[in-house]
Motif scaffolding. Structure first.
Motif, PDB file in Angstrom:
ATOM      1  N   LEU A 107       0.827  -1.207   0.000  1.00 35.74           N
ATOM      2  CA  LEU A 107       0.000   0.000   0.000  1.00 35.74           C
ATOM      3  C   LEU A 107       0.862   1.260   0.000  1.00 35.74           C
ATOM      4  CD1 LEU A 107      -2.768   1.450   0.335  1.00 35.74           C
ATOM      5  CD2 LEU A 107      -2.451   1.199   2.815  1.00 35.74           C
ATOM      6  N   PHE A 230      -7.660  -2.087  -0.976  1.00 32.15           N
ATOM      7  CA  PHE A 230      -8.725  -1.969   0.022  1.00 32.15           C
ATOM      8  C   PHE A 230      -9.251  -3.340   0.421  1.00 32.15           C
ATOM      9  CE2 PHE A 230     -13.265  -1.800   1.015  1.00 32.15           C
ATOM     10  CZ  PHE A 230     -13.274  -0.908   2.073  1.00 32.15           C
ATOM     11  N   VAL A 289      -5.897   3.131   5.656  1.00 35.66           N
ATOM     12  CA  VAL A 289      -6.762   2.756   4.539  1.00 35.66           C
ATOM     13  C   VAL A 289      -7.983   3.668   4.443  1.00 35.66           C
ATOM     14  CG1 VAL A 289      -8.203   0.920   3.570  1.00 35.66           C
ATOM     15  CG2 VAL A 289      -5.983   0.367   4.551  1.00 35.66           C
TER      16      VAL A 289
END
Length: 292
Positions: A107, A230, A289
């Protein structure tokens, strides 16, 4: 000088390791094929293979848990074996930390390196013009090169509710452990049962969040790198919450049968460690996130 030798229990050969290996193989193959089939409108046996793997894994867990419980309640375990179990659980949680660190690393790489490069940062203007002309570096990346548009999942609403619920479950799990240490069985049952209920509520709300994302936000696994990261992070965390909830349920039934006391409680303690680890991961996930 006399030396005291402590007895170390060596169990008989068990079929459960090979059963677990087969179950994991079926889960991996089934999950991979299920994802391919669901994203390409193909029909196959991925879903059934995944279900078979999960079913076999449950059989393995029930059988192995039963053997372990019987050995423990029979007084076969020594203090040295208890220390071995604690070391094993500590290394298992460390491996889980590395597992999530890899996904968080993906990420961060995407957000801090790959996306800015595509936008022409660090003198990469040619990269921008060749790979994706007109691309604007931003996160969440709500548009794919193919033109698919999605909506970013906000932190308010279900994600915030789930954060509060999971943090509350960590508190109730702690008080359940304290009640066990103090020998207060009624409080132990109440706090442990509350922890299980909170875990189930968390999972229910996460399913509702996924349904909302797919139906109303167009946020799916096909929504580019944002959708991939996600669902990868929240999905794997949800899987860990599911496993943790199952472990808590097993502990609850053992408590009802009168198992555990101040001196013999490793299974309960290990489950508590795991649950707190899952809670910490969610807090980090919620920040990076959903919020940032």
């Amino acid at each position: 000088m006399s030396q005291q030798h402590e007895k170390y229990y060596v169990p008989a050969q068990s079929p459960w390791p090979i059963v677990g290996a087969v179950a994991l193989f079926l889960i991996a193959v089934g999950a991979g094929n299920f994802v391919v089939e669901s994203t390409s409108d193909k029909t196959g046996y991925g879903g059934w293979t995944l279900i078979a793997g999960i079913a076999l894994m449950l059989v393995m867990l029930i059988g192995w848990f039963k053997n372990q419980i019987d050995e423990s309640m029979s007084g076969l375990y020594s203090a040295q074996l208890g220390r071995s179990y604690r070391q094993g659980m500590a290394w298992f949680i460390f491996s889980e930390v590395m597992f999530f660190a890899a996904f968080f690393g993906a990420l961060f790489y995407t957000r801090m390196i790959a996306v800015p490069w595509l936008g022409g940062a660090s003198n990469n203007a040619m990269t921008n013009e060749v790979l994706w002309p007109g691309f604007e570096a931003m996160w969440p990346l709500v548009q794919t090169p193919g033109g698919t548009e999605t909506t970013a999942m906000g932190w308010f609403g279900l994600p915030l509710y789930n954060t509060v619920i999971l943090l509350a479950s960590s508190v109730t799990a702690h008080f359940a452990h304290v009640a066990l240490e103090e020998g207060k069985r009624a409080k132990l049952k109440w706090f442990l049962g509350t922890t299980i209920v909170l875990g189930l509520i968390f999972l229910t709300l996460q399913v509702e969040e996924y349904v909302h994302a797919y139906r109303e936000m167009n946020l799916t696994l096909q929504s580019g790198v944002y959708g991939n990261t996600f669902f990868m992070l929240t999905g794997f965390h949800g899987m860990h919450v599911t496993l943790g909830t199952i472990m808590l349920i097993v502990m609850f039934f053992r408590v009802l049968k009168g198992h555990f006391n101040k001196d013999n409680q490793f299974a309960f303690q290990a489950t508590s460690w795991y649950w707190h680890f899952v809670d910490v991961v969610w807090v980090i996930l919620f920040v990076f996130v959903y919020i940032l």
